[in-house]
Motif scaffolding. Structure first.
Motif, PDB file in Angstrom:
ATOM      1  N   UNK A  56      26.559  12.312 -15.740  1.00 19.18           N
ATOM      2  CA  UNK A  56      25.594  11.284 -15.926  1.00 19.18           C
ATOM      3  C   UNK A  56      25.369  10.457 -17.043  1.00 19.18           C
ATOM      4  N   UNK A  57      26.090  11.061 -17.914  1.00 16.15           N
ATOM      5  CA  UNK A  57      26.289  10.192 -19.344  1.00 16.15           C
ATOM      6  C   UNK A  57      27.032   9.271 -19.030  1.00 16.15           C
ATOM      7  N   UNK A 161      31.986   2.904 -30.173  1.00 19.17           N
ATOM      8  CA  UNK A 161      32.930   2.450 -29.074  1.00 19.17           C
ATOM      9  C   UNK A 161      32.373   2.563 -27.699  1.00 19.17           C
ATOM     10  N   UNK A 162      30.987   2.650 -27.512  1.00 22.48           N
ATOM     11  CA  UNK A 162      30.540   2.984 -26.005  1.00 22.48           C
ATOM     12  C   UNK A 162      29.754   1.859 -25.726  1.00 22.48           C
ATOM     13  N   UNK A 163      29.882   0.429 -26.178  1.00 23.24           N
ATOM     14  CA  UNK A 163      28.779  -0.222 -25.750  1.00 23.24           C
ATOM     15  C   UNK A 163      28.642  -0.511 -24.493  1.00 23.24           C
ATOM     16  N   UNK A 164      29.812  -0.068 -23.523  1.00 24.18           N
ATOM     17  CA  UNK A 164      29.671  -0.226 -22.005  1.00 24.18           C
ATOM     18  C   UNK A 164      28.787   0.543 -21.678  1.00 24.18           C
ATOM     19  N   UNK A 165      28.048   1.335 -22.120  1.00 26.16           N
ATOM     20  CA  UNK A 165      27.347   2.772 -21.759  1.00 26.16           C
ATOM     21  C   UNK A 165      25.993   2.440 -21.485  1.00 26.16           C
ATOM     22  N   UNK A 168      22.924   4.544 -22.875  1.00 24.59           N
ATOM     23  CA  UNK A 168      23.635   5.935 -23.361  1.00 24.59           C
ATOM     24  C   UNK A 168      24.077   5.409 -24.632  1.00 24.59           C
ATOM     25  N   UNK A 169      24.366   4.221 -24.961  1.00 17.74           N
ATOM     26  CA  UNK A 169      25.061   3.785 -26.200  1.00 17.74           C
ATOM     27  C   UNK A 169      24.256   4.212 -27.261  1.00 17.74           C
ATOM     28  N   UNK A 170      22.942   4.270 -27.094  1.00 19.28           N
ATOM     29  CA  UNK A 170      22.078   4.338 -28.379  1.00 19.28           C
ATOM     30  C   UNK A 170      21.761   5.919 -28.630  1.00 19.28           C
ATOM     31  N   UNK A 171      22.304   6.893 -27.602  1.00 15.94           N
ATOM     32  CA  UNK A 171      21.830   8.245 -27.963  1.00 15.94           C
ATOM     33  C   UNK A 171      22.538   8.715 -29.241  1.00 15.94           C
TER      34      UNK A 171
END
Length: 193
Positions: A56-57, A161-165, A168-171
DNA sequence: GCAGTGATCATA
DNA sequence: ATGATCACTGCC
């Protein structure tokens, strides 16, 4: 040189990894990544980690379900998940949580090596460890050397490196250890005692 | 800021 | 078979 450890080094058992990735990521700070090298063994203090907490992440590889690559990540905890990315770099992860869930911890920095790609390049870590147990018999394991980590030395930031998320990228799932007297800081200032 | 690098995965 | 993407790094 005092090498009197309060507790003897202990190899982290599978149960250590069978917990939530956020707990494992936090607890791995200050532990030692150990690899045999020639006559000696290399032991590098882990100073940066990232948690990936399940399918789910939306930053997690498991978000698309089980594939040939992610099968290890979905597997039992206490194993290495090593994958190749950007045509050049191996990423070193521990599988965490329950069997059947896609949760793991990326080791981003240890010893003098910062950056997950540089770390694996320096240690020649590649696919031969993928899916292997995190154990001495495998040739790469993690030790608790009895060094307590103070809460005030730990920083948390969003993952890299998870800008696509999406959101979730801000967690704040990235954990960093600010070394006090060990490692880079001491080396950089090279103070004489 | 962006190029390099090639496995991986979806689509066909 | 093709094409987009990528949990990075190094150089502009």
């Amino acid at each position: 040189m005092t090498q009197l450890a309060a507790t003897s080094p202990s190899i982290l058992p599978p149960a250590f990894f069978a917990r939530h990735a956020l707990v494992v990521a936090r607890q791995l700070l200050g532990k030692y990544l150990v690899i045999p090298r020639e006559d000696e063994q290399l032991a590098l203090r882990i100073q940066e980690t990232e948690a990936y907490i399940g399918a789910h992440d939306l930053a997690c590889h498991g978000r698309f379900g089980v594939t040939p690559r992610t099968a290890v990540l979905f597997g039992p905890p206490g194993h290495w998940y090593v994958y190749f990315t950007y045509g050049m770099y191996w990423m070193l992860n521990t599988v965490t949580g329950r069997d059947g869930t896609a949760s793991g911890v990326l080791i981003r920095g240890a010893g003098p090596h910062s950056g997950p790609g540089r770390l694996t390049r320096a240690l020649a870590i590649d696919s031969r460890f993928n899916g292997q147990p995190i154990a001495a018999t495998t040739g790469m394991w993690i030790e608790d050397r009895g060094e307590p980590v103070r809460r005030s030395r730990i920083r948390r930031t969003p993952r890299i490196g998870v800008d696509y998320a999406g959101h979730w990228k801000e967690k704040p799932y990235r954990f960093l250890l600010d070394d006090d007297c060990l490692g880079r800081r001491a080396a950089m200032h090279s103070r004489v005692k």
